[in-house]
Motif scaffolding. Sequence first.
Motif, PDB file in Angstrom:
ATOM      1  N   ALA A 135     -70.212 121.374  38.697  1.00  0.00           N
ATOM      2  CA  ALA A 135     -69.700 122.194  39.335  1.00  0.00           C
ATOM      3  C   ALA A 135     -69.574 123.563  38.301  1.00  0.00           C
ATOM      4  O   ALA A 135     -69.251 124.371  38.785  1.00  0.00           O
ATOM      5  N   VAL A 136     -69.434 123.288  36.728  1.00  0.00           N
ATOM      6  CA  VAL A 136     -69.635 124.827  35.972  1.00  0.00           C
ATOM      7  C   VAL A 136     -71.331 124.801  35.303  1.00  0.00           C
ATOM      8  O   VAL A 136     -70.909 126.578  35.267  1.00  0.00           O
ATOM      9  N   ARG A 172     -67.862 130.867  49.796  1.00  0.00           N
ATOM     10  CA  ARG A 172     -67.116 131.282  49.815  1.00  0.00           C
ATOM     11  C   ARG A 172     -66.948 131.951  50.398  1.00  0.00           C
ATOM     12  O   ARG A 172     -66.407 132.626  51.874  1.00  0.00           O
ATOM     13  N   PRO A 211     -73.836 127.862  36.725  1.00  0.00           N
ATOM     14  CA  PRO A 211     -73.884 128.611  36.920  1.00  0.00           C
ATOM     15  C   PRO A 211     -74.252 129.630  38.437  1.00  0.00           C
ATOM     16  O   PRO A 211     -74.277 129.839  38.902  1.00  0.00           O
ATOM     17  N   GLN A 255     -72.168 127.776  41.042  1.00  0.00           N
ATOM     18  CA  GLN A 255     -70.733 128.308  40.973  1.00  0.00           C
ATOM     19  C   GLN A 255     -71.844 129.955  42.036  1.00  0.00           C
ATOM     20  O   GLN A 255     -70.627 130.134  42.609  1.00  0.00           O
ATOM     21  N   ARG A 256     -72.885 130.624  42.120  1.00  0.00           N
ATOM     22  CA  ARG A 256     -73.471 131.002  42.574  1.00  0.00           C
ATOM     23  C   ARG A 256     -73.116 130.619  43.932  1.00  0.00           C
ATOM     24  O   ARG A 256     -72.554 131.698  45.030  1.00  0.00           O
ATOM     25  N   CYS A 276     -81.889 128.141  42.650  1.00  0.00           N
ATOM     26  CA  CYS A 276     -81.749 128.326  41.524  1.00  0.00           C
ATOM     27  C   CYS A 276     -82.398 128.021  40.666  1.00  0.00           C
ATOM     28  O   CYS A 276     -83.853 126.699  41.135  1.00  0.00           O
ATOM     29  N   ARG A 286     -71.624 128.556  44.679  1.00  0.00           N
ATOM     30  CA  ARG A 286     -70.396 128.481  46.369  1.00  0.00           C
ATOM     31  C   ARG A 286     -69.875 129.749  46.586  1.00  0.00           C
ATOM     32  O   ARG A 286     -69.340 130.197  46.981  1.00  0.00           O
ATOM     33  N   GLN A 287     -69.808 130.712  46.053  1.00  0.00           N
ATOM     34  CA  GLN A 287     -70.088 131.782  45.774  1.00  0.00           C
ATOM     35  C   GLN A 287     -70.292 133.102  47.674  1.00  0.00           C
ATOM     36  O   GLN A 287     -69.432 133.105  48.305  1.00  0.00           O
ATOM     37  N   GLN A 296     -59.382 125.403  44.919  1.00  0.00           N
ATOM     38  CA  GLN A 296     -59.620 126.802  44.705  1.00  0.00           C
ATOM     39  C   GLN A 296     -59.021 127.266  46.142  1.00  0.00           C
ATOM     40  O   GLN A 296     -58.237 128.058  46.117  1.00  0.00           O
ATOM     41  N   GLU A 341     -62.410 119.949  43.390  1.00  0.00           N
ATOM     42  CA  GLU A 341     -61.862 121.152  42.683  1.00  0.00           C
ATOM     43  C   GLU A 341     -62.135 122.381  43.244  1.00  0.00           C
ATOM     44  O   GLU A 341     -61.448 122.943  43.813  1.00  0.00           O
ATOM     45  N   VAL A 342     -63.091 122.302  44.701  1.00  0.00           N
ATOM     46  CA  VAL A 342     -63.300 123.563  45.271  1.00  0.00           C
ATOM     47  C   VAL A 342     -61.942 123.264  46.740  1.00  0.00           C
ATOM     48  O   VAL A 342     -61.548 125.013  46.869  1.00  0.00           O
TER      49      VAL A 342
END
Length: 281
Positions: free
Chosen positions: A40-41, A53, A43, A46-47, A219, A49-50, A77, A73-74
């Motif tokens: 989850a951490v 989102r 980068p 996170q890209r 990725c 997940r962005q 958020q 965690e999502v």
Amino acid sequence: MCRHNGLMTSDPAALTPFSDIDKRPPEFVALLLAALEAMAVVPEIQRVRQVAREALRPAPGQRLLDAGCGAGEVARQLAGEVEPGEVVALDLSAATLTAAVDRHDGSKVSYIEGDISALDFPDSHFDGVRCERVLQHVPDPDRAVAELVRVTRPGGRVCLVDTDWESMTVDGLPDHLVTLFKAHLYGRVMREQPGIGRTLRRRLTRAGAVDIEAMPVTCYFATPGASISVLPMFDPQLAGRIGIIPDDIHDEWFTAVEAAAARGEFLAALTIWVVVGTRPN
Ligand SMILES: C[S@@+](CC[C@H](N)C(=O)[O-])C[C@H]1O[C@@H](n2cnc3c(N)ncnc32)[C@H](O)[C@@H]1O
């Protein structure tokens, strides 16, 4: 020598280790949860997940479902983004949900045990639904996607995220090792649905969703260290334990990985698909 002590093979009938977490030894459950949190951490994750989102478009007052929430965690958020709305964080695994509840931060999230293939919610119950890296672990992904669409209200969005493991590419390692590794990965470790990511668009279409957008996010990792939380085959502490590298090439594999890193030639990439659709009115 067998390094993985049966951790991956306690139930040969299981589709994947994530399809029946609660049947695994506690040591393995802890390992999986630690892996989810480490991922989850990253980068690159996170890209992804962005992108997801933005595709889901959470808005204040909505009720959302995070289907197959893992450590949650999502969901937490998203709860901040839909306030005063709420998020339901659902997972098949009681052990995973216990871990998610342990991490609860007071946000408006309810944690519910359930199966995405047979959801215990009425039609149109949610304004939006997300489902990340879960469909690769269910026996009938089409049935699960139909369920996710069913519980979304007309006009609501369904966002699916999943990996295309067959897109994985590596450079800097000897070809013969990569060939042996891939035969093991697709022939033994991931016998089912390694290419699920690229099928999400088709599955949402079949489930009747409209206005579908499909976004492949590749990725990229330039060092083994940067990749290990996403690509456990490059983690010398974990790969042997979970059986993702065949025992007979394990030492040669990691010698080659280290050498590629030392030469600055290591490269790995993996495409994760984010696909979103709308339930028609
Ligand atoms: C790889 S994890 C992903 C977790 C989370 N979505 C994330 O991205 O971190 C897969 C999760 O799906 C859950 N899962 C597997 N099969 C499921 C099912 N049929 N219904 C609901 N959850 C399921 C597992 O228990 C696990 O928590």
